[in-house]
Enzyme design. Structure first.
Site, PDB file in Angstrom:
ATOM      1  N   ARG A 198      -4.930 -32.444 138.202  1.00  0.00           N
ATOM      2  CA  ARG A 198      -4.688 -33.760 139.308  1.00  0.00           C
ATOM      3  C   ARG A 198      -4.133 -34.920 138.461  1.00  0.00           C
ATOM      4  O   ARG A 198      -3.360 -36.024 137.693  1.00  0.00           O
ATOM      5  CB  ARG A 198      -5.845 -34.875 140.422  1.00  0.00           C
ATOM      6  CG  ARG A 198      -5.765 -34.013 141.054  1.00  0.00           C
ATOM      7  CD  ARG A 198      -6.845 -33.527 142.322  1.00  0.00           C
ATOM      8  NE  ARG A 198      -7.297 -35.594 142.655  1.00  0.00           N
ATOM      9  CZ  ARG A 198      -8.419 -36.251 142.714  1.00  0.00           C
ATOM     10  NH1 ARG A 198      -9.826 -34.923 142.805  1.00  0.00           N
ATOM     11  NH2 ARG A 198      -8.723 -36.903 143.077  1.00  0.00           N
TER      12      ARG A 198
ATOM     13  N   ARG B  20     -15.145 -34.558 148.205  1.00  0.00           N
ATOM     14  CA  ARG B  20     -13.957 -34.248 148.621  1.00  0.00           C
ATOM     15  C   ARG B  20     -13.965 -32.997 147.590  1.00  0.00           C
ATOM     16  O   ARG B  20     -14.382 -32.599 146.471  1.00  0.00           O
ATOM     17  CB  ARG B  20     -13.413 -35.603 147.764  1.00  0.00           C
ATOM     18  CG  ARG B  20     -12.319 -36.695 148.995  1.00  0.00           C
ATOM     19  CD  ARG B  20     -11.602 -37.073 148.015  1.00  0.00           C
ATOM     20  NE  ARG B  20     -10.862 -36.912 147.590  1.00  0.00           N
ATOM     21  CZ  ARG B  20      -9.829 -38.354 147.300  1.00  0.00           C
ATOM     22  NH1 ARG B  20     -10.007 -39.270 147.300  1.00  0.00           N
ATOM     23  NH2 ARG B  20      -8.839 -37.247 146.264  1.00  0.00           N
TER      24      ARG B  20
ATOM     25  N   ARG C  63       4.803 -41.634 144.149  1.00  0.00           N
ATOM     26  CA  ARG C  63       4.354 -40.670 143.258  1.00  0.00           C
ATOM     27  C   ARG C  63       5.055 -40.249 142.656  1.00  0.00           C
ATOM     28  O   ARG C  63       4.806 -39.361 141.824  1.00  0.00           O
ATOM     29  CB  ARG C  63       2.917 -39.561 144.129  1.00  0.00           C
ATOM     30  CG  ARG C  63       1.511 -40.562 143.572  1.00  0.00           C
ATOM     31  CD  ARG C  63       1.071 -39.246 144.575  1.00  0.00           C
ATOM     32  NE  ARG C  63      -0.271 -38.827 143.911  1.00  0.00           N
ATOM     33  CZ  ARG C  63      -1.847 -39.223 144.267  1.00  0.00           C
ATOM     34  NH1 ARG C  63      -1.122 -39.852 145.665  1.00  0.00           N
ATOM     35  NH2 ARG C  63      -2.653 -38.894 143.887  1.00  0.00           N
TER      36      ARG C  63
ATOM     37  N   LYS D  24      -8.030 -47.509 142.635  1.00  0.00           N
ATOM     38  CA  LYS D  24      -6.823 -48.094 143.788  1.00  0.00           C
ATOM     39  C   LYS D  24      -7.587 -48.091 145.064  1.00  0.00           C
ATOM     40  O   LYS D  24      -7.241 -49.293 145.608  1.00  0.00           O
ATOM     41  CB  LYS D  24      -5.591 -47.345 143.798  1.00  0.00           C
ATOM     42  CG  LYS D  24      -5.011 -46.957 142.423  1.00  0.00           C
ATOM     43  CD  LYS D  24      -4.156 -45.614 142.515  1.00  0.00           C
ATOM     44  CE  LYS D  24      -4.113 -44.691 143.226  1.00  0.00           C
ATOM     45  NZ  LYS D  24      -4.738 -43.533 142.442  1.00  0.00           N
TER      46      LYS D  24
HETATM   47  P1  ADP Z   1      -6.722 -39.655 143.864  1.00  0.00           P
HETATM   48  O1  ADP Z   1      -5.425 -40.385 143.702  1.00  0.00           O
HETATM   49  O2  ADP Z   1      -8.091 -40.014 143.973  1.00  0.00           O
HETATM   50  O3  ADP Z   1      -5.554 -38.143 143.594  1.00  0.00           O
HETATM   51  P2  ADP Z   1      -5.228 -39.309 147.552  1.00  0.00           P
HETATM   52  O4  ADP Z   1      -6.280 -39.523 147.651  1.00  0.00           O
HETATM   53  O5  ADP Z   1      -4.368 -40.755 146.637  1.00  0.00           O
HETATM   54  O6  ADP Z   1      -6.286 -39.461 145.160  1.00  0.00           O
HETATM   55  O7  ADP Z   1      -4.760 -37.906 146.796  1.00  0.00           O
HETATM   56  C1  ADP Z   1      -5.299 -36.848 147.364  1.00  0.00           C
HETATM   57  C2  ADP Z   1      -3.999 -35.655 147.446  1.00  0.00           C
HETATM   58  O8  ADP Z   1      -3.072 -36.215 148.202  1.00  0.00           O
HETATM   59  C3  ADP Z   1      -3.605 -35.420 146.183  1.00  0.00           C
HETATM   60  O9  ADP Z   1      -3.728 -34.818 144.942  1.00  0.00           O
HETATM   61  C4  ADP Z   1      -2.303 -34.663 146.915  1.00  0.00           C
HETATM   62  O10 ADP Z   1      -2.250 -33.641 146.883  1.00  0.00           O
HETATM   63  C5  ADP Z   1      -1.664 -35.490 148.537  1.00  0.00           C
HETATM   64  N1  ADP Z   1      -0.888 -36.654 147.754  1.00  0.00           N
HETATM   65  C6  ADP Z   1      -1.408 -37.738 148.147  1.00  0.00           C
HETATM   66  N2  ADP Z   1      -0.521 -39.429 148.033  1.00  0.00           N
HETATM   67  C7  ADP Z   1       0.823 -38.875 147.626  1.00  0.00           C
HETATM   68  C8  ADP Z   1       2.064 -38.395 147.331  1.00  0.00           C
HETATM   69  N3  ADP Z   1       2.436 -40.101 147.708  1.00  0.00           N
HETATM   70  N4  ADP Z   1       2.762 -37.670 147.024  1.00  0.00           N
HETATM   71  C9  ADP Z   1       1.846 -35.865 147.399  1.00  0.00           C
HETATM   72  N5  ADP Z   1       1.089 -36.653 147.419  1.00  0.00           N
HETATM   73  C10 ADP Z   1       0.072 -36.742 147.639  1.00  0.00           C
END
Ligand code: ADP
Length: 191
Positions: A146, A134, A89, A14
């Site tokens: 995750r 990360r 999410r 994404k």
């Molecule tokens: P990925 O898509 O690889 O999991 P992200 O950078 O989108 O990576 O998200 C990393 C972490 O940030 C998630 O595992 C969560 O803990 C937090 N996070 C990101 N976006 C959200 C969201 N919309 N709602 C809740 N937690 C979020």
């Protein structure tokens, strides 16, 4: 103003697509994950609050996320629209976004979903750990958590998107370039 959601499990690609799409279509790229990581890096109060949840692969609370999103939307100037990456999410996050957009006379135009098999996701995240460093990518158990979190809390959104008639699944297990071209074709066809 256009509103696009780029959707899919962690590791689907994404973020990579969002960066180049935002550039091409003059969209404000909103990555909630990037925003949260920046808060952690800067040692802010918010960063301290979310760090342990992110490290263990759990979601941050909806309230925190929605406050971030509203701020970014209201402060963005000069864009043709928004590209949400890693948001919404949860069903609650989507309802809140939907309501908020309605209030400002906008709507979600399309949900671009990257479909990738689980073994590919895991491989990609472990490789990404070496490049981006990360912590939540480096530990196989956190990676699995995750994906589980995604299946339980995020995947149910697909049915809602489908009912809206603006859900577009695309094969995500391909090259960045091919994937990008397919998404562009889709966006261009939407007019
Ligand atoms: P990925 O898509 O690889 O999991 P992200 O950078 O989108 O990576 O998200 C990393 C972490 O940030 C998630 O595992 C969560 O803990 C937090 N996070 C990101 N976006 C959200 C969201 N919309 N709602 C809740 N937690 C979020």
């Amino acid at each position: 103003m256009k509103n696009f959601i780029i959707f899919g499990p962690p590791g689907a690609g994404k973020g990579s697509q969002a960066v180049i799409l935002a550039k091409k279509y003059n969209l404000k790229h909103i990555s909630t994950g990037d925003i949260l990581r920046e808060e952690i890096k800067n040692g802010t109060k918010l960063g301290l609050k979310v760090k342990s949840l992110m490290d263990e692969g759990a979601l941050v609370s909806d309230d925190i996320i929605l406050e971030i999103i509203e701020n970014v939307i209201l402060n963005a100037k000069g864009y043709s629209g928004f590209l949400y990456d890693g948001f919404p999410r949860t069903v609650y996050q989507f309802s809140a976004l939907d309501e908020f957009l309605q209030k400002i006379g906008q709507r979600v135009d399309a949900v671009i979903s990257l479909v990738v098999k689980e073994d590919v996701l895991i491989r990609r995240m472990l490789r990404r750990a070496e490049i981006e460093g990360r912590a939540d990518d480096a530990d196989i158990n956190v990676v699995k958590t995750r994906i589980e979190t995604y299946r339980e809390q995020t995947e149910p959104l697909i049915e809602i998107f489908q009912k809206r008639g603006n859900y577009y699944p695309l094969e995500g297990d391909t090259t960045i370039e091919k994937n990008f071209n397919e998404i562009c074709t889709l966006i261009d066809s939407l007019g």
